[in-house]
Scaffold this active site. Structure first.
Site, PDB file in Angstrom:
ATOM      1  CG  HIS A 152      -0.246  -0.077   2.532  1.00 49.81           C
ATOM      2  ND1 HIS A 152       0.561   0.927   3.044  1.00 49.81           N
ATOM      3  CD2 HIS A 152      -0.242  -1.063   3.478  1.00 49.81           C
ATOM      4  CE1 HIS A 152       1.019   0.589   4.216  1.00 49.81           C
ATOM      5  NE2 HIS A 152       0.563  -0.626   4.509  1.00 49.81           N
ATOM      6  CB  CYS A 160       2.064  -3.788   4.915  1.00 46.83           C
ATOM      7  SG  CYS A 160       0.546  -4.330   5.747  1.00 46.83           S
TER       8      CYS A 160
END
Length: 514
Positions: A152, A160
């Site tokens: 993202h 992430c």
């Protein structure tokens, strides 16, 4: 009637266009206009794809390398092989090298993941995002847990792979165009680092090495073919470009059946794996040797520093003991001087002399009689220098007088024929501490001194202080026979004496002419 209908239709179209423009203007930001998930790929990236012979809707494959912070986007060219279109620098990834094991460990996943359109998120709180698909079949078969592991924007990561908003906008657009071109899913390969022999050797003793060697098989297949490897899971491990020999279905948790891999690819992959393994072992041994040498060097440096500290401590203790010894002899504090104020070797004698000069001198003799006082008019420096000058003159002239004299005055330069002797007088209690005076007292010739009468009541020379002996001897020699030291008059020469002029030497037989 027909014209009226046409005018109404045109008005509706114009209104819709205006509304679309207004909506697009409301969604504008610093990266462009319109909904961010619908924006086009940058002109620069389009030019790169055109140069590589890649269609804007060609299939895509993405690779991640943690240690190099690299996010690579590959697209299939017209020949059916993948070419590198662009490499982005990962803004942040969390955790360490190695796979994600359980929920909450903040590890970014490693392995092979399949991204479908359903995993794309245009409404992400982190600008744009797509889910990695963790846990996959391999992760689940090995009991690994975790959810919402994304790629993202917003450059913020908690397990992430975080990119900048500009980067994720282009990555998202490339994946969207590939789906529009008919690709149903694309492969995401996440590695700890580029699986080269050099990198494998640097991490040779890492506990994750067996897992990374398994990933390397699929890595080598892609490096050899530049085609997306077919990934399956059986026996709780990854297998690549393989299919069951008997058509048996593979299960992630059951043992793998007999598998077949295209012969050419299998032989090339095995040969590359063996060569890389041999190179990695050689490099790992060299690195281990260098590491041991560096550790030994550090140990030697530490031992040398410890020895320097020990020697410095011994020196400090020695100086402390020396200071205590000096303090016991001359008085004063026995506290050692600071390390930075420690005197150098060779200055101990000077320190001793200074302490001796500062020590008080006696003012009376052993039997209570006062010692001679210093005459303030006498130059003490000249008096102190007189014996040395007389001795120097006697030494320098004696040789020449023996060579060139014919008797006469030569006898005056013999040993023991000096004009006077040296006496040291101490100051009284109220005088200056530096009152030690060296005075020249006239004495009799050796023959006269031998016949002089010595008072029977005089104190022995051994009983007097060392500094008072010459003065007492001079006073005793000057007293008339039959008198006591108390009755004897004080010699005036002690207070007013000045250094006598050195005797002329007859070292030159014709000296009287000059």
């Amino acid at each position: 009637m027909a014209s009226t209908t046409l005018r109404r239709a045109a008005a509706r179209l114009l209104g819709a266009a205006l509304l679309t423009g207004v909506l697009m203007g409301c969604q504008a930001d610093e990266l462009g206009y319109g909904p961010k998930h619908l924006r086009e790929v940058s002109a620069q990236t389009k030019a790169t794809m055109a140069k590589l012979g890649v269609e804007t809707t060609a299939p895509v494959l993405m690779r991640i390398f943690k240690e190099e912070n690299a996010f690579e986007v590959w697209r299939k060219d017209k020949a059916g092989r993948y070419v590198l279109v662009k490499s982005y620098e990962i803004c942040k990834w969390s955790g360490n090298l190695g796979p994600k094991i359980r929920e909450g460990d903040r590890q970014a996943p490693e392995g092979y993941y399949t991204i479908t359109p359903a995993l794309m998120n245009p409404n992400s709180q982190y600008y744009l995002a797509f889910n990695t698909g963790f846990p996959n079949a391999y992760d689940r078969s090995n009991g690994r847990t975790g959810t919402a592991l994304m790629v993202h924007g917003a450059c913020s990561s908690r397990g992430c792979y975080a990119m900048t908003d500009e980067q994720i906008q282009e990555i998202y657009a490339i994946a969207r165009d590939a789906f529009r071109g008919g690709q149903r899913s694309f492969q995401l390969q996440a590695y700890p680092f580029r699986l080269t022999p050099e990198n494998m050797a640097r991490h040779w003793n890492d506990p994750n090495m067996p897992f990374w060697k398994m990933l390397k098989v699929g890595y080598d297949h892609f490096e050899l073919t530049r085609m997306e490897p077919k990934v399956d899971v059986c026996g709780r491990r990854y297998v690549f470009n393989a299919k069951p020999k008997d058509g048996v279905e593979m299960s992630p948790v059951r043992d793998c059946p007999v598998l077949e891999v295209p012969e050419e690819l299998r032989m090339a992959a095995e040969r590359k794996a063996a060569e890389d393994e041999q190179k990695a072992m050689v490099i790992a041994q060299r690195l281990d040797g260098e590491k041991k040498a560096a550790e030994e060097r550090e140990m030697m440096i530490a031992a040398r520093k410890a020895e320097e500290i020990r020697v410095a401590e011994e020196r400090r203790l020695l100086l402390q003991e020396r200071g205590k010894a000096l303090a016991s002899l001359f008085g004063g504090s026995a506290e050692p001087a600071p390390a930075e104020a420690t005197v150098a070797e060779g200055s101990v004698a000077e320190t001793t002399a200074t302490m001796a000069a500062a020590a008080p001198l006696p003012t009376t003799g052993p039997n209570g009689e006062p010692l001679p006082r210093r005459n303030p008019r006498v130059d003490t420096t000249a008096l102190a220098m007189a014996p040395a000058e007389a001795t120097q003159a006697r030494t320098s002239s004696s040789m020449f007088s023996r060579l060139f004299s014919f008797g006469g005055e030569a006898a005056s330069t013999d040993d023991g024929a000096l004009a006077g002797s040296v006496a040291t007088a101490a100051p009284t209690a109220g005088s200056d501490a530096s009152a030690a005076v060296t005075a020249v007292v006239p004495t009799e010739p050796p023959a006269a001194a031998a016949t002089a009468a010595v008072p029977t009541t005089a104190a022995p020379a051994a009983a007097l202080p060392t500094g008072a002996r010459p003065a007492a001897a001079a006073a005793a020699g000057a007293a008339p026979a039959g008198t006591t030291p108390a009755e004897a008059p004080a010699p005036a020469a002690v207070a007013d004496a000045t250094p006598p002029a050195p005797a002329k030497s007859s070292f030159w037989p014709f000296g009287s002419l000059f």
